[in-house]
Structures are given as structure tokens and as C-alpha cells.
Motif scaffolding. Sequence first.
Motif, PDB file in Angstrom:
ATOM      1  N   SER A 101       8.082 -19.700 -32.423  1.00  5.90           N
ATOM      2  CA  SER A 101       8.373 -19.598 -33.638  1.00  5.90           C
ATOM      3  C   SER A 101       9.541 -18.774 -33.994  1.00  5.90           C
ATOM      4  O   SER A 101      10.104 -17.814 -33.124  1.00  5.90           O
ATOM      5  N   GLN A 102      10.080 -18.958 -35.259  1.00 10.34           N
ATOM      6  CA  GLN A 102      10.989 -17.818 -35.418  1.00 10.34           C
ATOM      7  C   GLN A 102      10.636 -16.709 -35.979  1.00 10.34           C
ATOM      8  O   GLN A 102       8.949 -16.719 -35.869  1.00 10.34           O
ATOM      9  N   THR A 103      11.090 -15.462 -36.042  1.00 10.49           N
ATOM     10  CA  THR A 103      10.460 -14.168 -36.181  1.00 10.49           C
ATOM     11  C   THR A 103       9.856 -13.884 -37.939  1.00 10.49           C
ATOM     12  O   THR A 103       9.447 -12.738 -38.027  1.00 10.49           O
ATOM     13  N   HIS A 104      10.586 -14.888 -38.697  1.00 11.38           N
ATOM     14  CA  HIS A 104      10.290 -14.499 -40.140  1.00 11.38           C
ATOM     15  C   HIS A 104       8.900 -15.094 -40.502  1.00 11.38           C
ATOM     16  O   HIS A 104       8.377 -16.013 -40.116  1.00 11.38           O
ATOM     17  N   VAL A 105       8.009 -14.116 -41.271  1.00  6.86           N
ATOM     18  CA  VAL A 105       6.868 -14.336 -41.663  1.00  6.86           C
ATOM     19  C   VAL A 105       6.725 -14.267 -43.137  1.00  6.86           C
ATOM     20  O   VAL A 105       7.399 -13.749 -43.777  1.00  6.86           O
ATOM     21  N   VAL A 106       6.115 -14.952 -43.701  1.00  2.00           N
ATOM     22  CA  VAL A 106       5.282 -14.854 -45.236  1.00  2.00           C
ATOM     23  C   VAL A 106       4.006 -14.592 -44.990  1.00  2.00           C
ATOM     24  O   VAL A 106       3.101 -15.785 -44.803  1.00  2.00           O
ATOM     25  N   TYR A 107       3.273 -13.509 -45.456  1.00  2.00           N
ATOM     26  CA  TYR A 107       1.749 -13.345 -44.960  1.00  2.00           C
ATOM     27  C   TYR A 107       0.931 -12.955 -46.451  1.00  2.00           C
ATOM     28  O   TYR A 107       1.548 -11.878 -47.157  1.00  2.00           O
ATOM     29  N   PRO A 108       0.095 -13.636 -46.592  1.00  2.00           N
ATOM     30  CA  PRO A 108      -0.645 -12.918 -47.799  1.00  2.00           C
ATOM     31  C   PRO A 108      -1.325 -11.805 -47.472  1.00  2.00           C
ATOM     32  O   PRO A 108      -1.553 -11.336 -46.367  1.00  2.00           O
ATOM     33  N   TYR A 109      -1.790 -10.842 -48.420  1.00  2.00           N
ATOM     34  CA  TYR A 109      -2.552  -9.387 -48.063  1.00  2.00           C
ATOM     35  C   TYR A 109      -3.360  -9.689 -47.289  1.00  2.00           C
ATOM     36  O   TYR A 109      -3.717  -8.787 -46.370  1.00  2.00           O
ATOM     37  N   ASP A 110      -4.330 -10.692 -46.996  1.00  2.00           N
ATOM     38  CA  ASP A 110      -5.321 -10.739 -46.044  1.00  2.00           C
ATOM     39  C   ASP A 110      -4.922 -11.016 -44.730  1.00  2.00           C
ATOM     40  O   ASP A 110      -5.731 -10.294 -43.842  1.00  2.00           O
ATOM     41  N   ALA A 111      -3.696 -11.581 -44.652  1.00  4.75           N
ATOM     42  CA  ALA A 111      -3.536 -11.852 -43.128  1.00  4.75           C
ATOM     43  C   ALA A 111      -2.924 -10.439 -42.711  1.00  4.75           C
ATOM     44  O   ALA A 111      -3.082 -10.203 -41.195  1.00  4.75           O
ATOM     45  N   VAL A 112      -2.069  -9.605 -43.604  1.00  3.43           N
ATOM     46  CA  VAL A 112      -1.727  -8.388 -43.039  1.00  3.43           C
ATOM     47  C   VAL A 112      -2.940  -7.471 -42.717  1.00  3.43           C
ATOM     48  O   VAL A 112      -3.054  -6.465 -41.638  1.00  3.43           O
TER      49      VAL A 112
END
Length: 462
Positions: free
Chosen positions: A287-298
Motif C-alpha cells: 500500500s501507500q505509506t499514509h495511514v488514518v488510524y483510530p486510537y484503538d489501532a495505535v
Amino acid sequence: MPTINAWSWKHLRIVFILLSLILSLNILLSFCYPRTSYNIESLKKADFYRPIFQEYLDTFPTLHQIQKKETNKLEAIYDHCEKLWNGQATDIQINSSINRKGHALEYLPRNMLDNCDDYFTRRLHFYNTEPVTEFEENFPIAFSLLVYHEFDQLEQMLLALYRRQNFYCIHVDNSSSEQFKSLVSKLAKCFPENVIIPRHPTDIVYASASQVRGELNCMIELLAFSDKWKYLINLTGEELPLMTNLELVTVLNKMKGSSLVDGPLSLDEHNRYPESKLPFGLKKFKSQTHVVYPYDAVMFLKENQNLTDTLLQFLEPYKYPEESFFALLQFNHHIQFPGGLKKEWSETKLPVLTYETESNSYFLRYKNWAFQKNYKCLSKKKQRNLCMIGVRTLPELVNEFYGRQMFINKFPWSFEPFAWDCILSWNYRKVQTEYKTKKPALLHYSFLDNPQLKFTRKYDDK
């Protein structure tokens, strides 16, 4: 003994009266405009100056006057920028904008950050510290920024992104100059409540696992710093937002806990993966290197350190592991990554982005890759196969991709600087309008048409 004639006495009286008036005016102005200490608390409550004696203030070269001058510069270019993206500019105006040197906002004197009060006095007009609505205030975003040079660009990025309720981690590459490290450290100290620098920065090498370690470094630091933020967005040092903070919050809230990466991408490149099986029963994705993560994912990344460490060690010998790490987590549903796919990829029938995919088919970033179908670089300048953003790119950004993508990528600081200034001015104008209307300008966000969102885990999933 010489005497002073009547003519001389008359002039002395005039001089005395003038000096008295100036002294009285200074005393009056000191009451109207006392010296204010703009620490973080006062910055939160600060409002724009509304001078009563503007005609007198204009004669004094104070920090306020420098600040007002810079604000006027940012506002003054808006009409010209609007002509550029509306197609109303003449060829002469377009070429003049392309050839323009320097930026609209004057660079900070390097010693100004020695005193945060002076810094806030200079930049107060640009920091939109107050949230537009209570909804925005109650939805803090965390941003991680990987940077290594161009301090003035970083500082203006922060101007565009900053809100008092958000959190910012600025990861400075170990290989950066000492002056750059010092300036970023001073900038962060002016925002002790929500801007941090990792205690143990990574020495980042392009296209290596160190890029992922730098990202994870900031993510873990942000978890330790606050548990209030709802989503995290990762950034580099050459980006500007296509959406305002209120627009970002509107989109993120509607994602309902979904994670996003742009992909998956084609796997036809060599040396990206070994022939052997991946650990943990993972299937290959990129994938591309950019992410959008919810708190739980982090939090998942922190609590499953064995997974992240093993995965990085496995990917380290191969090219561009940062393009595999986030994709493997997102698209392998059995990992149960928070916000990732909730079913087998093959069952979703979602497309794989290939070289035949239309240019700019991404959602998190405006990125114009040279190898994609219908590629056309309007600035006629590329770097690492990415088209650089220039003045001729503005109509496409504002009219076509506003609402579809969150950020603009590949904004080199010294290349056609007027394009950067126009996007900065456009964002500034949008935010000022939001303060008046108490709502975002966009009614429909095509970003939310991302087909991935139909198959990702949500907060309300049972």
C-alpha cells in the motif's frame, strides 16, 4: 551672554508641546495595549487585536505591526490565487506566479523562538487556537510528522494544522542538522500541552524499515502523552491539508472507527517480498505509506509488540518495507486489526491499484505518480516519480480533489513557492469563514466514497 529671542522661544514652546503630546499618547496606548504574555494559557483565550487608534499604531514598527503586515500579505494574495484556480488568470499572471521567489509569510528570525511570548505575538493571527464548534473540540486528532529539514516549512505546516485540542508529535531525523533540531525543539517547547518530540528519535533511511520505526516511535509517544485523541494521521514535512480541521473531524467521525491505508497496490515489483511464507499466516499486500488510524489501532500496535517486531525484522532485508507493513495489518482480516478488513480480501471484490489505475486514485493523499495511467504533471517537474506541486496544479487541487483527499503530498519548499502560499491562504480563508458560519463549507465528502469503508471494522460492529 547670548540671549534667546522671541522667535526661538516660540519654536521651543512648539517642540515642548509636541513632546508632551507624544508622551501622553504613549501613556494612553500603554493602557489600551498593554504588553501581553502569550503563554499557552493566554494563547488559548486570545482574540485578534482590534485597535482603536489604528492611524497612530501604523506609525510604530512594533511586533504587532509586523504581524498585521504578514496577515495582510496572506489575505492580499487570495484574490490572485482565486483567479489561478478558477481559470481567470492571464498567461502573464500565471507565469509571474510561477517565477515568483520567496514566500508570502516572512521567515522567522532564528532568535525569535528564544522567547515564546515574542513568537506568539508575531504569529498570533495565524494560529486558529479555538475550535470552531463544540463538536470539533470534543474530537481531538493526533498528528505524527516525520521531518528532517526546512524549518520554515514545518512551522507553516503547524500554523495550518494547529488546534488547541489536538496533539502533535514531530519526529526529527537523527541525521538532521543541529540547527534544525534546536529550532524544532524550541518550537515544541512553546506548546508544552500538545506538541512533543520523541525522546529517542530514529535515524531514518529512505525506503527502509527505519521509516516504519519512526512512525511507530511517534505513535507510542502520543499514546503515552494523552488518551483523549480519537484518530491519528501520519504526515511528512512536505504536505498541506486539503481539508480544514473541522472538515477532517467531520470525515473521521463518519468513519466510525475504520482504519484506512491507500491500497492494496500491485505486487509485480521485484525484491519486495521473499519466496518464503510470511509470519503469522499473513498474505502479501502492499500500500501507500499514509495511514488514518483510530486510537484503538495505535494501541493494538503497542500491545502486540511481538507482532510488529517480528514483521519488521522479516521485511527489513527487502525494498520499501514501509509499503508492506501497514498493508499487511490492514488487509489480513484474521489479524483482527482494529478498523481493518473484517472479511477475507478475496470476498470483498475490491480492486487492486495497478499501473493501469487512473492517476490520483487515492483518498488519503493527492499524489500524482509518473507511472500511472493518464499521468500528466502540470508543473513539469517530478521527484522520485512523483509530480511536484506547482502553480498550474492549483485548479485541480481546489476544484477536483477538495473533499476527496485529505492532504497534498510533494510540496517542495523552494519549488514554485506561490503554490504553497495559495493553499495556505485558501485554508486560512476557509477557517475564517467557518468561524462565522459555525459549519464546514463542504456538504459532501467524496472521501467517504472509498469502497474500503464498506468492509472495515466499525465501533458499532458486534
